[in-house]
Write a protein that holds these residues in place. Structure first.
Motif, PDB file in Angstrom:
ATOM      1  N   ASN A   1       9.909  -2.739 -17.683  1.00  0.00           N
ATOM      2  CA  ASN A   1       9.815  -3.499 -16.434  1.00  0.00           C
ATOM      3  C   ASN A   1       8.600  -4.405 -16.353  1.00  0.00           C
ATOM      4  OD1 ASN A   1      10.798  -0.389 -15.377  1.00  0.00           O
ATOM      5  ND2 ASN A   1      12.159  -2.141 -15.177  1.00  0.00           N
ATOM      6  N   GLY A   2       7.498  -3.966 -16.954  1.00  0.00           N
ATOM      7  CA  GLY A   2       6.254  -4.720 -16.896  1.00  0.00           C
ATOM      8  C   GLY A   2       5.133  -3.878 -17.455  1.00  0.00           C
ATOM      9  N   GLY A   3       3.920  -4.147 -17.032  1.00  0.00           N
ATOM     10  CA  GLY A   3       2.767  -3.437 -17.561  1.00  0.00           C
ATOM     11  C   GLY A   3       2.618  -2.019 -17.025  1.00  0.00           C
ATOM     12  N   PRO A   4       1.609  -1.295 -17.512  1.00  0.00           N
ATOM     13  CA  PRO A   4       1.396   0.105 -17.125  1.00  0.00           C
ATOM     14  C   PRO A   4       0.633   0.227 -15.810  1.00  0.00           C
ATOM     15  CG  PRO A   4      -0.252  -0.525 -18.727  1.00  0.00           C
ATOM     16  CD  PRO A   4       0.635  -1.728 -18.544  1.00  0.00           C
ATOM     17  N   PHE A   5       1.281  -0.231 -14.747  1.00  0.00           N
ATOM     18  CA  PHE A   5       0.624  -0.260 -13.440  1.00  0.00           C
ATOM     19  C   PHE A   5       1.579   0.214 -12.347  1.00  0.00           C
ATOM     20  CE2 PHE A   5      -1.086  -3.725 -16.055  1.00  0.00           C
ATOM     21  CZ  PHE A   5      -2.392  -3.277 -16.184  1.00  0.00           C
ATOM     22  N   ALA A   6       1.028   0.995 -11.415  1.00  0.00           N
ATOM     23  CA  ALA A   6       1.806   1.487 -10.282  1.00  0.00           C
ATOM     24  C   ALA A   6       0.909   1.522  -9.056  1.00  0.00           C
ATOM     25  CB  ALA A   6       2.364   2.881 -10.562  1.00  0.00           C
ATOM     26  N   ALA A   7       1.516   1.485  -7.892  1.00  0.00           N
ATOM     27  CA  ALA A   7       0.763   1.491  -6.640  1.00  0.00           C
ATOM     28  C   ALA A   7       1.574   2.169  -5.547  1.00  0.00           C
ATOM     29  CB  ALA A   7       0.404   0.063  -6.218  1.00  0.00           C
ATOM     30  N   LEU A   8       0.869   2.714  -4.583  1.00  0.00           N
ATOM     31  CA  LEU A   8       1.484   3.356  -3.427  1.00  0.00           C
ATOM     32  C   LEU A   8       0.825   2.831  -2.159  1.00  0.00           C
ATOM     33  CD1 LEU A   8       1.019   7.083  -4.561  1.00  0.00           C
ATOM     34  CD2 LEU A   8       2.926   5.564  -5.190  1.00  0.00           C
TER      35      LEU A   8
ATOM     36  N   GLY B   1       5.376   1.155  -5.580  1.00  0.00           N
ATOM     37  CA  GLY B   1       5.551  -0.076  -6.334  1.00  0.00           C
ATOM     38  C   GLY B   1       5.168   0.105  -7.788  1.00  0.00           C
ATOM     39  N   VAL B   2       5.857  -0.595  -8.660  1.00  0.00           N
ATOM     40  CA  VAL B   2       5.468  -0.688 -10.067  1.00  0.00           C
ATOM     41  C   VAL B   2       5.499  -2.155 -10.451  1.00  0.00           C
ATOM     42  CG1 VAL B   2       6.235   1.617 -10.753  1.00  0.00           C
ATOM     43  CG2 VAL B   2       7.850  -0.307 -10.839  1.00  0.00           C
ATOM     44  N   ASN B   3       4.858  -2.482 -11.544  1.00  0.00           N
ATOM     45  CA  ASN B   3       4.834  -3.850 -12.035  1.00  0.00           C
ATOM     46  C   ASN B   3       6.220  -4.218 -12.573  1.00  0.00           C
ATOM     47  OD1 ASN B   3       4.544  -5.912 -14.258  1.00  0.00           O
ATOM     48  ND2 ASN B   3       2.450  -5.931 -13.512  1.00  0.00           N
TER      49      ASN B   3
ATOM     50  N   VAL C   1       4.731 -10.402  -9.141  1.00  0.00           N
ATOM     51  CA  VAL C   1       5.195  -9.126  -8.613  1.00  0.00           C
ATOM     52  C   VAL C   1       4.557  -7.954  -9.381  1.00  0.00           C
ATOM     53  CG1 VAL C   1       7.258  -9.803  -7.379  1.00  0.00           C
ATOM     54  CG2 VAL C   1       7.377  -9.519  -9.846  1.00  0.00           C
ATOM     55  N   HIS C   2       3.254  -7.867  -9.219  1.00  0.00           N
ATOM     56  CA  HIS C   2       2.499  -6.734  -9.735  1.00  0.00           C
ATOM     57  C   HIS C   2       2.774  -5.511  -8.858  1.00  0.00           C
ATOM     58  CE1 HIS C   2      -0.734  -9.298 -12.001  1.00  0.00           C
ATOM     59  NE2 HIS C   2       0.507  -9.662 -12.290  1.00  0.00           N
ATOM     60  N   ALA C   3       2.316  -4.359  -9.312  1.00  0.00           N
ATOM     61  CA  ALA C   3       2.597  -3.117  -8.592  1.00  0.00           C
ATOM     62  C   ALA C   3       2.072  -3.160  -7.161  1.00  0.00           C
ATOM     63  CB  ALA C   3       1.977  -1.945  -9.342  1.00  0.00           C
ATOM     64  N   GLU C   4       0.866  -3.702  -6.983  1.00  0.00           N
ATOM     65  CA  GLU C   4       0.282  -3.748  -5.641  1.00  0.00           C
ATOM     66  C   GLU C   4       1.089  -4.642  -4.708  1.00  0.00           C
ATOM     67  OE1 GLU C   4      -3.342  -3.655  -8.495  1.00  0.00           O
ATOM     68  OE2 GLU C   4      -1.220  -4.220  -8.549  1.00  0.00           O
ATOM     69  N   VAL C   5       1.515  -5.800  -5.215  1.00  0.00           N
ATOM     70  CA  VAL C   5       2.317  -6.715  -4.402  1.00  0.00           C
ATOM     71  C   VAL C   5       3.630  -6.053  -4.001  1.00  0.00           C
ATOM     72  CG1 VAL C   5       3.590  -8.901  -4.434  1.00  0.00           C
ATOM     73  CG2 VAL C   5       1.261  -8.788  -5.355  1.00  0.00           C
ATOM     74  N   MET C   6       4.245  -5.332  -4.929  1.00  0.00           N
ATOM     75  CA  MET C   6       5.482  -4.638  -4.611  1.00  0.00           C
ATOM     76  C   MET C   6       5.262  -3.560  -3.558  1.00  0.00           C
ATOM     77  SD  MET C   6       8.066  -5.943  -6.219  1.00  0.00           S
ATOM     78  CE  MET C   6       9.301  -4.643  -6.172  1.00  0.00           C
ATOM     79  N   ALA C   7       4.241  -2.732  -3.751  1.00  0.00           N
ATOM     80  CA  ALA C   7       3.998  -1.638  -2.804  1.00  0.00           C
ATOM     81  C   ALA C   7       3.666  -2.172  -1.412  1.00  0.00           C
ATOM     82  CB  ALA C   7       2.873  -0.742  -3.312  1.00  0.00           C
ATOM     83  N   LEU C   8       2.802  -3.178  -1.349  1.00  0.00           N
ATOM     84  CA  LEU C   8       2.425  -3.747  -0.048  1.00  0.00           C
ATOM     85  C   LEU C   8       3.631  -4.416   0.618  1.00  0.00           C
ATOM     86  CD1 LEU C   8      -1.017  -5.283  -1.025  1.00  0.00           C
ATOM     87  CD2 LEU C   8      -0.657  -3.302   0.468  1.00  0.00           C
ATOM     88  N   SER C   9       4.396  -5.191  -0.143  1.00  0.00           N
ATOM     89  CA  SER C   9       5.545  -5.899   0.428  1.00  0.00           C
ATOM     90  C   SER C   9       6.621  -4.934   0.905  1.00  0.00           C
ATOM     91  CB  SER C   9       6.131  -6.860  -0.609  1.00  0.00           C
ATOM     92  OG  SER C   9       5.179  -7.838  -0.984  1.00  0.00           O
ATOM     93  N   LEU C  10       6.870  -3.882   0.127  1.00  0.00           N
ATOM     94  CA  LEU C  10       7.876  -2.904   0.533  1.00  0.00           C
ATOM     95  C   LEU C  10       7.427  -2.107   1.753  1.00  0.00           C
ATOM     96  CD1 LEU C  10       9.003  -1.737  -3.008  1.00  0.00           C
ATOM     97  CD2 LEU C  10      10.349  -3.081  -1.369  1.00  0.00           C
TER      98      LEU C  10
ATOM     99  N   CYS D   1      -4.043  -9.482  -6.943  1.00  0.00           N
ATOM    100  CA  CYS D   1      -3.746  -8.345  -6.081  1.00  0.00           C
ATOM    101  C   CYS D   1      -4.920  -8.006  -5.167  1.00  0.00           C
ATOM    102  CB  CYS D   1      -3.331  -7.148  -6.923  1.00  0.00           C
ATOM    103  SG  CYS D   1      -1.772  -7.447  -7.801  1.00  0.00           S
ATOM    104  N   TYR D   2      -6.111  -8.342  -5.607  1.00  0.00           N
ATOM    105  CA  TYR D   2      -7.288  -8.215  -4.742  1.00  0.00           C
ATOM    106  C   TYR D   2      -7.105  -9.069  -3.490  1.00  0.00           C
ATOM    107  CZ  TYR D   2     -12.268  -8.676  -3.429  1.00  0.00           C
ATOM    108  OH  TYR D   2     -13.471  -8.692  -2.765  1.00  0.00           O
ATOM    109  N   GLY D   3      -6.637 -10.300  -3.688  1.00  0.00           N
ATOM    110  CA  GLY D   3      -6.361 -11.161  -2.539  1.00  0.00           C
ATOM    111  C   GLY D   3      -5.245 -10.617  -1.674  1.00  0.00           C
TER     112      GLY D   3
END
Length: 205
Positions: free
Chosen positions: A52-59, A72-74, A84-93, A123-125
């Motif tokens: 799916n993407g890189g080794p990144f996940a977020a909640l 969210g995952v990347n 659509v990095h993990a943080e963007v996915m988690a925040l948007s969802l 994702c910092y932004g």
């Protein structure tokens, strides 16, 4: 009505099927910081292996109760969208679930973004503008870039102070060695590193 112009008018980013199938198992509370980071590490370790993407996940979590609001995952590779990095996915969802672009107004709950490493520049932004009140990360040193080959972008040296000045507290160093182990495993794999330099996704150099 048939469209007569050549322009795209929508984008679509979604969680991968394997994660959607498992979401019903994530209803348990995550009361401790270790519980929350452990889940991001586990999801990050699997995500790149699924392609799916890189080794990144977020909640996004309510730290007061341990309730998981979103996962969210990347999905850069599976979606074809660089943002659509993990943080963007988690925040948007989380925003979609709660019906607000400002997570700081979500029922008065001070929500937390949990990531398996310090967010990249983009994702910092996204974090700054999301409305969350806390950032919980496994670590924030050079290991991510050194082990994976990803370019995380030009972060301000005082990034913590910038967040805290905007009412976002930071906790780092939770299960740090576990997160580094995931990056090291990724680095030993044949996964693609997709730093955009006009070459698209390419093997690690």
């Amino acid at each position: 009505m048939k469209e007569t112009h050549p322009f795209a008018t929508r984008v679509n980013a979604q969680l991968p099927g394997w994660l959607v199938k498992e979401l019903h198992t994530y209803n348990a509370l995550l009361p401790t910081a270790e519980d929350r980071v452990r889940l991001t590490n586990r999801l990050a370790a699997r995500n790149y292996k699924e392609g799916n993407g890189g080794p990144f996940a977020a909640l996004v979590v309510d730290p007061a109760t341990g309730e998981l609001v979103s996962v969210g995952v990347n999905v850069v590779l599976s979606s074809g969208l660089s943002s659509v990095h993990a943080e963007v996915m988690a925040l948007s969802l989380a925003q979609a679930r709660l019906g607000t672009w400002d997570l700081g107004s979500a029922g008065g709950r001070p929500l937390e973004l949990v990531v398996n490493w310090r967010p990249c520049t983009m994702c910092y932004g996204a974090l700054v503008w999301s409305g969350v009140k806390h950032l919980l990360i496994a670590g924030d040193g050079p290991e991510c870039e050194a082990l994976t080959g990803f370019d995380e972008g030009p972060m301000p040296t005082d990034w913590r102070a910038e967040l805290e000045g905007r009412g976002i507290s930071v906790t780092s160093g939770v299960l740090r060695s576990d997160a580094i182990a995931v990056f090291a495993e990724y680095g030993r794999s044949d996964a693609l590193v997709y730093n955009a330099r006009g070459t698209g996704a390419r093997p690690r150099e």
